[in-house]
Write a protein that holds these residues in place. Structure first.
Motif, PDB file in Angstrom:
ATOM      1  N   ASN A  39      44.366  40.003  37.591  1.00  0.00           N
ATOM      2  CA  ASN A  39      45.466  39.039  37.541  1.00  0.00           C
ATOM      3  C   ASN A  39      45.237  37.869  38.491  1.00  0.00           C
ATOM      4  O   ASN A  39      45.600  36.726  38.184  1.00  0.00           O
ATOM      5  N   SER A  40      44.639  38.133  39.650  1.00  0.00           N
ATOM      6  CA  SER A  40      44.386  37.038  40.584  1.00  0.00           C
ATOM      7  C   SER A  40      43.374  36.059  40.007  1.00  0.00           C
ATOM      8  O   SER A  40      43.467  34.843  40.231  1.00  0.00           O
ATOM      9  N   ASP A  55      44.398  29.358  36.005  1.00  0.00           N
ATOM     10  CA  ASP A  55      45.514  28.452  35.695  1.00  0.00           C
ATOM     11  C   ASP A  55      45.666  27.392  36.776  1.00  0.00           C
ATOM     12  O   ASP A  55      45.948  26.225  36.479  1.00  0.00           O
ATOM     13  N   GLN A  56      45.488  27.801  38.032  1.00  0.00           N
ATOM     14  CA  GLN A  56      45.635  26.858  39.132  1.00  0.00           C
ATOM     15  C   GLN A  56      44.526  25.806  39.112  1.00  0.00           C
ATOM     16  O   GLN A  56      44.776  24.624  39.378  1.00  0.00           O
ATOM     17  N   ARG A  72      45.281  34.034  37.389  1.00  0.00           N
ATOM     18  CA  ARG A  72      46.151  33.048  38.040  1.00  0.00           C
ATOM     19  C   ARG A  72      45.356  31.882  38.611  1.00  0.00           C
ATOM     20  O   ARG A  72      45.769  30.724  38.505  1.00  0.00           O
ATOM     21  N   GLN A 106      42.933  31.985  47.780  1.00  0.00           N
ATOM     22  CA  GLN A 106      42.818  31.232  46.529  1.00  0.00           C
ATOM     23  C   GLN A 106      41.487  30.474  46.467  1.00  0.00           C
ATOM     24  O   GLN A 106      40.872  30.386  45.407  1.00  0.00           O
TER      25      GLN A 106
END
Length: 253
Positions: A59-60, A66-67, A63, A14
């Motif tokens: 998609n990662s 958003d994080q 995501r 991440q």
């Protein structure tokens, strides 16, 4: 930012996705799909960061955006503090302005996407509004995404709260306490109510007058002071002081 991402609980994958997202926005602004292709096949990020993006997906990147957004306030405060430490910023002047941008699709599921006055002349598209505060050196201090039909003057108190890292209620409790910042804004935001609010909350301000603050009788051409003259134009000014506010009259010809 890497240390801050770790403190916020981002794992290694991440952290690197977030790093790619941030660098991509700054260096090669594009869609998530284009950012992924850029990182893998065009840029030298893998070598610079010593990390392979071969398995990263669109998609990662969605995501991780958003994080990052979930921690927006903490990240902005972190960057502001780091900038202050590195560059010894005074932050005595802060500039506030709004702009908007449009969605080409329907954006029907986005509650902030609304029809309004498009600054890009796209009245056929739903908009979102971005409010941004920067200091006198050009460093961003706070940002806020608002509805596309946001009425500009109404956003000021919310953005001051963002700037001070407080709630609107906390700002309202600090009435008549002198602040160390001067708020600079354009005529679209400097309504009579907003100027009164800034005075009540102890802020100095600088703005373009919405109306005509001086009568013609007060302006004497002989008293105007020349501050600039070129072959193209001449600028003259006079400062009028009173107990409430100072007015700088400017004439350019």
């Amino acid at each position: 930012l890497d240390k801050k991402f770790r403190q916020l609980g981002f794992n290694k994958r991440q952290q690197m996705a977030a790093t790619l997202s941030v660098i991509g926005r700054l260096v090669h602004p594009a869609s998530e799909n284009a950012t992924r292709e850029w990182a893998k096949n065009i840029s030298g990020l893998e070598q610079l960061l010593n990390y392979s993006f071969k398995d990263i997906s669109n998609n990662s990147l969605y995501r991780i955006s958003d994080q990052i957004l979930e921690h927006k306030t903490e990240l902005e405060n972190h960057l502001t503090q780091k900038e202050n430490d590195i560059f010894n910023l005074k932050e005595s002047l802060v500039f506030y302005d709004l702009t908007n941008t449009y969605f080409e699709g329907q954006a029907s599921q986005n509650s902030k996407a609304q029809f309004g006055h498009s600054k890009e002349k796209r009245s056929d598209c739903r908009l979102i509004t971005l409010g941004l505060i920067i200091d006198e050196q050009g460093f961003p201090k706070a940002s806020k995404v608002m509805k596309g039909n946001q009425y500009e003057p109404h956003s000021l108190i919310e953005m001051i709260a963002e700037l001070e890292n407080k709630s609107v209620e906390d700002i309202k409790k600090s009435k008549h306490q002198k602040k160390d910042k001067t708020i600079i804004m354009d005529a679209g935001i400097s309504t009579k109510d907003n100027l009164k609010m800034l005075k009540d909350y102890g802020y100095d301000y600088l703005c373009v007058a919405r109306g005509k603050p001086l009568s013609d009788e007060k302006i004497e051409a002989a008293k105007l002071k020349k501050i600039r003259e070129t072959k193209q134009n001449r600028i003259e000014v006079e400062l009028f002081r009173d107990s409430e506010e100072n007015v700088l009259y400017c004439r350019s010809f």
